[in-house]
Design a protein around this motif. Sequence first.
Motif, short mmCIF file in Angstrom:
data_model
loop_
_atom_site.label_atom_id
_atom_site.label_comp_id
_atom_site.label_asym_id
_atom_site.label_seq_id
_atom_site.Cartn_x
_atom_site.Cartn_y
_atom_site.Cartn_z
N ALA A 1 -2.60 8.65 -9.10
CA ALA A 1 -3.26 7.25 -9.36
C ALA A 1 -4.09 6.84 -8.26
CB ALA A 1 -1.85 6.15 -9.47
N VAL A 2 -3.74 7.27 -7.08
CA VAL A 2 -4.17 7.24 -5.69
C VAL A 2 -5.65 7.87 -6.05
CG1 VAL A 2 -4.58 7.63 -3.26
CG2 VAL A 2 -2.22 6.86 -4.21
N ARG A 3 -5.96 8.98 -6.53
CA ARG A 3 -7.20 9.99 -6.75
C ARG A 3 -7.97 8.98 -7.86
NH1 ARG A 3 -4.13 14.42 -7.98
NH2 ARG A 3 -3.53 15.41 -6.16
N ALA A 4 -7.28 8.49 -8.64
CA ALA A 4 -8.06 7.53 -9.88
C ALA A 4 -8.59 6.16 -9.10
CB ALA A 4 -7.00 7.07 -10.75
N LEU A 5 -7.84 5.77 -8.32
CA LEU A 5 -8.40 4.48 -7.71
C LEU A 5 -9.61 4.87 -6.65
CD1 LEU A 5 -4.95 2.58 -6.76
CD2 LEU A 5 -6.81 1.74 -8.07
N ASP A 6 -9.49 6.03 -6.07
CA ASP A 6 -10.65 6.50 -5.31
C ASP A 6 -11.70 6.79 -6.24
OD1 ASP A 6 -11.59 7.35 -2.64
OD2 ASP A 6 -11.42 9.32 -3.35
N ALA A 7 -11.51 7.35 -7.32
CA ALA A 7 -12.87 7.59 -8.25
C ALA A 7 -13.28 6.05 -8.55
CB ALA A 7 -12.26 8.44 -9.22
N LEU A 8 -12.50 5.33 -8.82
CA LEU A 8 -13.00 4.02 -9.46
C LEU A 8 -13.66 3.18 -8.09
CD1 LEU A 8 -9.86 3.15 -11.53
CD2 LEU A 8 -12.14 3.22 -12.56
N GLY A 9 -13.31 3.68 -6.96
CA GLY A 9 -14.08 3.02 -5.66
C GLY A 9 -13.20 1.92 -5.09
N LEU A 10 -11.74 1.88 -5.40
CA LEU A 10 -10.90 0.98 -5.17
C LEU A 10 -9.84 1.39 -4.13
CD1 LEU A 10 -10.40 -0.36 -8.53
CD2 LEU A 10 -11.68 -1.49 -6.77
N ALA A 11 -9.86 2.59 -3.46
CA ALA A 11 -8.93 3.07 -2.49
C ALA A 11 -8.91 2.58 -1.30
CB ALA A 11 -8.82 4.58 -2.77
N ALA A 12 -10.26 2.05 -0.87
CA ALA A 12 -10.51 1.74 0.49
C ALA A 12 -9.31 0.79 1.10
CB ALA A 12 -11.67 1.00 1.02
N GLY A 13 -8.90 -0.18 0.32
CA GLY A 13 -7.80 -1.16 0.95
C GLY A 13 -6.62 -0.80 0.46
N LEU A 14 -6.37 0.20 0.09
CA LEU A 14 -5.04 0.52 -0.40
C LEU A 14 -3.85 0.80 0.74
CD1 LEU A 14 -3.25 1.40 -3.07
CD2 LEU A 14 -3.84 3.75 -2.57
N ASP A 15 -4.34 1.08 1.64
CA ASP A 15 -3.44 1.27 2.98
C ASP A 15 -2.82 0.01 3.51
OD1 ASP A 15 -3.51 4.13 2.97
OD2 ASP A 15 -4.92 4.22 4.45
N ALA A 16 -3.57 -1.02 3.24
CA ALA A 16 -3.11 -2.39 3.61
C ALA A 16 -2.00 -2.80 2.84
CB ALA A 16 -4.27 -3.24 3.70
N ILE A 17 -2.03 -2.53 1.59
CA ILE A 17 -1.06 -2.96 0.85
C ILE A 17 0.09 -2.06 0.26
CG2 ILE A 17 -2.67 -4.86 -0.14
CD1 ILE A 17 -2.81 -2.94 -2.76
N ALA A 18 -0.03 -0.85 0.60
CA ALA A 18 0.89 0.26 0.17
C ALA A 18 1.92 0.63 1.31
CB ALA A 18 0.01 1.55 -0.38
N THR A 19 2.89 1.21 0.88
CA THR A 19 3.94 1.73 1.84
C THR A 19 4.19 3.23 1.37
OG1 THR A 19 4.91 -0.42 2.07
CG2 THR A 19 6.22 1.51 2.64
N PRO A 20 4.11 4.14 2.20
CA PRO A 20 4.43 5.45 1.83
C PRO A 20 5.87 5.69 1.32
CG PRO A 20 3.47 5.62 4.00
CD PRO A 20 3.82 4.14 3.50
N LEU A 21 6.12 6.56 0.19
CA LEU A 21 7.47 6.61 -0.27
C LEU A 21 7.99 8.04 -0.06
CD1 LEU A 21 9.17 4.94 -2.15
CD2 LEU A 21 8.25 6.10 -4.20
N PRO A 22 8.75 8.34 0.84
CA PRO A 22 9.50 9.51 1.06
C PRO A 22 10.33 10.18 0.04
CG PRO A 22 10.60 8.02 2.22
CD PRO A 22 9.65 7.13 1.66
N ASP A 23 10.40 11.57 -0.08
CA ASP A 23 11.26 11.74 -1.20
C ASP A 23 12.97 11.66 -0.63
OD1 ASP A 23 12.94 13.58 -2.78
OD2 ASP A 23 11.41 15.23 -2.69
N SER A 24 13.51 11.04 -1.65
CA SER A 24 14.71 10.66 -1.23
C SER A 24 15.75 11.51 -2.01
CB SER A 24 14.91 9.02 -1.69
OG SER A 24 14.74 9.15 -3.03
N GLY A 25 15.77 12.53 -2.87
CA GLY A 25 16.68 13.19 -3.46
C GLY A 25 17.27 12.25 -4.36
N VAL A 26 18.22 12.61 -5.20
CA VAL A 26 19.23 12.24 -6.35
C VAL A 26 20.51 12.32 -5.88
CG1 VAL A 26 19.70 11.97 -8.78
CG2 VAL A 26 17.17 12.74 -7.78
#
Length: 398
Positions: A49-74
């Motif tokens: 989805a991040v690649r898709a937003l980049d292809a759409l020209g919309l990824a530039a501001g993503l870092d300002a609203i997104a939080t990285p999600l670490p692998d948490s296991g189950v």
Amino acid sequence: MRTAVVVGAGIGGLAVAGALARSGWRVTVLEREDRVRAERTALILWPNAVRALDALGLAAGLDAIATPLPDSGVRRPDGQWLVQPRGTSGRGPVIVHREDLYDALVAGLGDQVEIRTGVTVRGVRATERERPSVGDGRTTYEGDLVVAADGIDSAVRRRLAPESTVVSSGCAAWRAVIPWYRVPPLNEGRPVVGETLGAGYRFVAAQLGQRGSSGASTRGGVYWVATAAGAPRPEPPATQLALLRRWFAQWHPPIGDLLAATEPDDLVQQEVRELRPLPREYGFPAGPGGFALLGDAAHAMPHHLGQGACLALEDAATLGSVLREAVPGRPTQEAIAAYSRLRRPRAATVVRQTRRMSAVLQARGRLALRARDAALGTISPRLMGSAATAAAAWKPPV
């Protein structure tokens, strides 16, 4: 000027409207609600989805609203590991508040997009000689292209692909974002993130931003999703929340604390449904152009892999790419056919993975649970990691 009608102002509809407008199309977006609004919850965006937003020209501001999600296991409900956390290589998934993502998509529309609200599409015209069109019984909206982004109950899909029907997935889901001022101190300062599986139940939690941070989004907090086998509950939100607290009362911390901090107005219930079978095609010629199915109108699936909105963004990036230079007539029809060839196999693969995961998550009974728990450790690289596999498998068309 090339013209398009997009039915539905959800994530996929807004994304494809902006993509078409930026390549010179004049776009009309039809939304059944009285205004464009997002659910008051959050969304996990996998790397595809991040690649898709980049292809759409919309990824530039993503870092300002997104939080990285670490692998948490189950984990099991008692806190024991079913699948240990695994490190992520490269860029992993991020989590965003849906309202922040909507704001970014609307900001990217430009002045070639008109949004008309309060329009419920009821009629579809798909003939060889006339431009494709839709109507609400009062007004007809036609263009060289009509994009059906009107969700799982799409009126356009019912007309074009009647073989595809909506069925229950056998479970219901509840989502909420607890704002930081109501989130108690949890987990000894470590990030609140994790997935837990029980007998017919699942609970996932993740942080949106950091407590006390001064980022661009003011919608931070803790996002959680609870899934339970069975039908949606008809009771009011306060009663639903009481039921959730009872169902998850014996589960490991901080699940009980999160439910205790949740208020009824935070709660969003969803009946989990899917399309069976998927439409045979995602593109349909009509007049000088045709129709394209996008997002849940094309491939609605359970939320277990978190790929629904991600695939909608892939759809938008792909459709925008194949139509970038297409003019009305055969070039547009060929572009719509190319979109269908690219998207139908991709969607079928992800839906197949999701259905396999659904069978794992909905295991009930002592023997079934033992078999599931024993299998998870061995199938995790293949199945539990299938969302990451799906994310890595897609790149925007050139």
